[in-house]
Design a protein around this motif. Structure first.
Motif, PDB file in Angstrom:
ATOM      1  N   MET A   1     -14.277  16.126  25.971  1.00  0.00           N
ATOM      2  CA  MET A   1     -15.195  15.007  26.091  1.00  0.00           C
ATOM      3  C   MET A   1     -14.416  13.695  26.117  1.00  0.00           C
ATOM      4  N   PRO A   2     -14.961  12.636  26.699  1.00  0.00           N
ATOM      5  CA  PRO A   2     -14.282  11.350  26.727  1.00  0.00           C
ATOM      6  C   PRO A   2     -14.191  10.752  25.323  1.00  0.00           C
ATOM      7  N   THR A   3     -13.155   9.970  25.096  1.00  0.00           N
ATOM      8  CA  THR A   3     -12.999   9.293  23.809  1.00  0.00           C
ATOM      9  C   THR A   3     -12.690   7.814  24.028  1.00  0.00           C
ATOM     10  N   VAL A   4     -13.084   7.015  23.070  1.00  0.00           N
ATOM     11  CA  VAL A   4     -12.776   5.587  23.059  1.00  0.00           C
ATOM     12  C   VAL A   4     -12.089   5.269  21.750  1.00  0.00           C
ATOM     13  N   LEU A   5     -10.944   4.630  21.824  1.00  0.00           N
ATOM     14  CA  LEU A   5     -10.214   4.194  20.631  1.00  0.00           C
ATOM     15  C   LEU A   5     -10.375   2.688  20.496  1.00  0.00           C
ATOM     16  N   LEU A   6     -11.049   2.276  19.431  1.00  0.00           N
ATOM     17  CA  LEU A   6     -11.212   0.857  19.147  1.00  0.00           C
ATOM     18  C   LEU A   6     -10.073   0.425  18.219  1.00  0.00           C
ATOM     19  N   VAL A   7      -9.199  -0.418  18.721  1.00  0.00           N
ATOM     20  CA  VAL A   7      -8.031  -0.849  17.960  1.00  0.00           C
ATOM     21  C   VAL A   7      -8.222  -2.301  17.535  1.00  0.00           C
ATOM     22  N   ARG A   8      -8.138  -2.551  16.242  1.00  0.00           N
ATOM     23  CA  ARG A   8      -8.194  -3.936  15.801  1.00  0.00           C
ATOM     24  C   ARG A   8      -6.848  -4.605  16.094  1.00  0.00           C
ATOM     25  N   HIS A   9      -6.892  -5.848  16.507  1.00  0.00           N
ATOM     26  CA  HIS A   9      -5.664  -6.582  16.808  1.00  0.00           C
ATOM     27  C   HIS A   9      -4.754  -6.686  15.582  1.00  0.00           C
ATOM     28  N   GLY A  10      -3.491  -6.972  15.829  1.00  0.00           N
ATOM     29  CA  GLY A  10      -2.554  -7.196  14.737  1.00  0.00           C
ATOM     30  C   GLY A  10      -2.885  -8.480  13.990  1.00  0.00           C
ATOM     31  N   GLN A  11      -2.214  -8.683  12.888  1.00  0.00           N
ATOM     32  CA  GLN A  11      -2.475  -9.857  12.045  1.00  0.00           C
ATOM     33  C   GLN A  11      -2.336 -11.150  12.843  1.00  0.00           C
ATOM     34  N   ALA A  12      -3.328 -12.007  12.743  1.00  0.00           N
ATOM     35  CA  ALA A  12      -3.276 -13.321  13.384  1.00  0.00           C
ATOM     36  C   ALA A  12      -2.578 -14.307  12.438  1.00  0.00           C
ATOM     37  N   SER A  13      -2.508 -15.567  12.859  1.00  0.00           N
ATOM     38  CA  SER A  13      -1.746 -16.571  12.091  1.00  0.00           C
ATOM     39  C   SER A  13      -2.668 -17.341  11.153  1.00  0.00           C
ATOM     40  N   PHE A  14      -3.104 -16.664  10.102  1.00  0.00           N
ATOM     41  CA  PHE A  14      -4.013 -17.264   9.127  1.00  0.00           C
ATOM     42  C   PHE A  14      -3.363 -18.469   8.456  1.00  0.00           C
ATOM     43  N   GLY A  15      -4.078 -19.595   8.442  1.00  0.00           N
ATOM     44  CA  GLY A  15      -3.573 -20.804   7.805  1.00  0.00           C
ATOM     45  C   GLY A  15      -2.675 -21.648   8.673  1.00  0.00           C
ATOM     46  N   ALA A  16      -2.340 -21.171   9.877  1.00  0.00           N
ATOM     47  CA  ALA A  16      -1.487 -21.936  10.791  1.00  0.00           C
ATOM     48  C   ALA A  16      -2.342 -22.848  11.658  1.00  0.00           C
ATOM     49  N   ALA A  17      -1.672 -23.741  12.409  1.00  0.00           N
ATOM     50  CA  ALA A  17      -2.392 -24.666  13.272  1.00  0.00           C
ATOM     51  C   ALA A  17      -3.202 -23.928  14.331  1.00  0.00           C
ATOM     52  N   ASP A  18      -2.657 -22.816  14.819  1.00  0.00           N
ATOM     53  CA  ASP A  18      -3.358 -22.003  15.808  1.00  0.00           C
ATOM     54  C   ASP A  18      -3.534 -20.608  15.237  1.00  0.00           C
ATOM     55  N   TYR A  19      -4.735 -20.297  14.790  1.00  0.00           N
ATOM     56  CA  TYR A  19      -5.000 -18.973  14.210  1.00  0.00           C
ATOM     57  C   TYR A  19      -4.879 -17.872  15.249  1.00  0.00           C
ATOM     58  N   ASP A  20      -5.269 -18.171  16.486  1.00  0.00           N
ATOM     59  CA  ASP A  20      -5.401 -17.144  17.517  1.00  0.00           C
ATOM     60  C   ASP A  20      -4.080 -16.789  18.184  1.00  0.00           C
ATOM     61  N   VAL A  21      -3.111 -16.426  17.394  1.00  0.00           N
ATOM     62  CA  VAL A  21      -1.822 -15.947  17.894  1.00  0.00           C
ATOM     63  C   VAL A  21      -1.285 -14.963  16.864  1.00  0.00           C
ATOM     64  N   LEU A  22      -0.667 -13.899  17.317  1.00  0.00           N
ATOM     65  CA  LEU A  22      -0.154 -12.912  16.371  1.00  0.00           C
ATOM     66  C   LEU A  22       0.967 -13.497  15.515  1.00  0.00           C
ATOM     67  N   SER A  23       0.956 -13.154  14.239  1.00  0.00           N
ATOM     68  CA  SER A  23       2.082 -13.491  13.366  1.00  0.00           C
ATOM     69  C   SER A  23       3.215 -12.512  13.671  1.00  0.00           C
ATOM     70  N   ASP A  24       4.362 -12.747  13.073  1.00  0.00           N
ATOM     71  CA  ASP A  24       5.477 -11.799  13.253  1.00  0.00           C
ATOM     72  C   ASP A  24       5.069 -10.412  12.769  1.00  0.00           C
ATOM     73  N   LEU A  25       4.367 -10.363  11.641  1.00  0.00           N
ATOM     74  CA  LEU A  25       3.891  -9.087  11.120  1.00  0.00           C
ATOM     75  C   LEU A  25       2.872  -8.471  12.068  1.00  0.00           C
ATOM     76  N   GLY A  26       2.022  -9.307  12.640  1.00  0.00           N
ATOM     77  CA  GLY A  26       1.018  -8.819  13.576  1.00  0.00           C
ATOM     78  C   GLY A  26       1.632  -8.181  14.806  1.00  0.00           C
ATOM     79  N   ARG A  27       2.726  -8.761  15.298  1.00  0.00           N
ATOM     80  CA  ARG A  27       3.406  -8.172  16.452  1.00  0.00           C
ATOM     81  C   ARG A  27       4.010  -6.817  16.090  1.00  0.00           C
ATOM     82  N   ARG A  28       4.541  -6.718  14.876  1.00  0.00           N
ATOM     83  CA  ARG A  28       5.096  -5.436  14.452  1.00  0.00           C
ATOM     84  C   ARG A  28       3.995  -4.392  14.303  1.00  0.00           C
TER      85      ARG A  28
END
Length: 225
Positions: A1-28
């Motif tokens: 049967m078909p499957t869908v994998l919903l993946v949550r994005h990596g950690q964003a830049s909480f508290g930074a000037a631009d939240y909507d970008v991956l942190s170094d940890l988020g990229r890892r």
């Protein structure tokens, strides 16, 4: 049967000037979840993400899985927490702009957001937010229905999205009351995987919020914002 994998994005830049970008940890985290699916033999037929930068940056790590070109679908975007806080909270905390920055802490922001989300959900179509709860939850469900119709037997799609979008879709599939949304959203781990199976009886939740690929390396990789 078909499957869908919903993946949550990596950690964003909480508290930074631009939240909507991956942190170094988020990229890892993004690299780890993509590598984990590759090691498990996944070769997705479709790769989708919302329009947000953190979602698209995470999705880019899945290209080596041999999928087709990334499709950007706005219905997989996250709700706007600042808009929800503006209309359903007295708190001045915001992810972006005024109220963001020095005094912004994970715990403090969550404490302000939770009751605001409860009011947003309860107000339904009456909410003055730019996107109401029914509009938000309906968008993800509609996107999933459309995606399911494109998959043939044995095919897999990877959708890189956000915690709120995953929580809304899962809650709908489980037939849970809307009030459960905040509880599901609260526990979703960055770069976690939620697996859905599409069968003759409809779409079913096989697993939720799997993040064993992160814990197997280092439990410090497990983050929630």
């Amino acid at each position: 049967m078909p499957t869908v994998l919903l993946v949550r994005h990596g950690q964003a830049s909480f508290g930074a000037a631009d939240y909507d970008v991956l942190s170094d940890l988020g990229r890892r985290q993004a690299e780890i979840v993509a590598a984990s699916l590759r090691e498990r033999g996944y070769h997705p037929s479709l790769l989708l993400s919302g329009t947000l930068r953190r979602q698209r940056e995470t999705a880019a790590t899945f290209v080596p899985l041999g999928t087709a070109e990334l499709e950007v679908e706005p219905r997989w975007d996250e709700f706007d927490p600042d808009d929800v806080l503006t209309h359903h909270s007295d708190s001045a905390l915001r992810l972006q702009g005024e109220g963001a920055g020095g005094t912004l802490t994970n715990r403090g922001f969550q404490a302000a957001l939770e009751p605001a989300l409860a009011e947003w959900v309860a107000h339904a179509e009456r909410s003055p937010t730019s996107q109401t709860w029914p509009e938000f939850s309906g968008a993800g469900s509609a996107a999933l229905t459309d995606l399911a119709g494109r998959l043939a037997a044995g095919e897999t799609a990877v959708v890189v999205t956000s915690g709120g979008a995953i929580a809304a879709v899962v809650g709908t599939l489980l037939g849970a009351p809307a009030e459960v949304f905040a509880a599901l959203n609260r526990v979703l781990v960055n770069a976690s995987v939620t697996k859905l199976a599409i069968g003759s009886s409809g779409t079913n939740v096989v697993s939720f919020n799997d993040h064993s690929h992160l814990e197997a390396i280092d439990r410090e990789l497990v983050t929630y914002r």
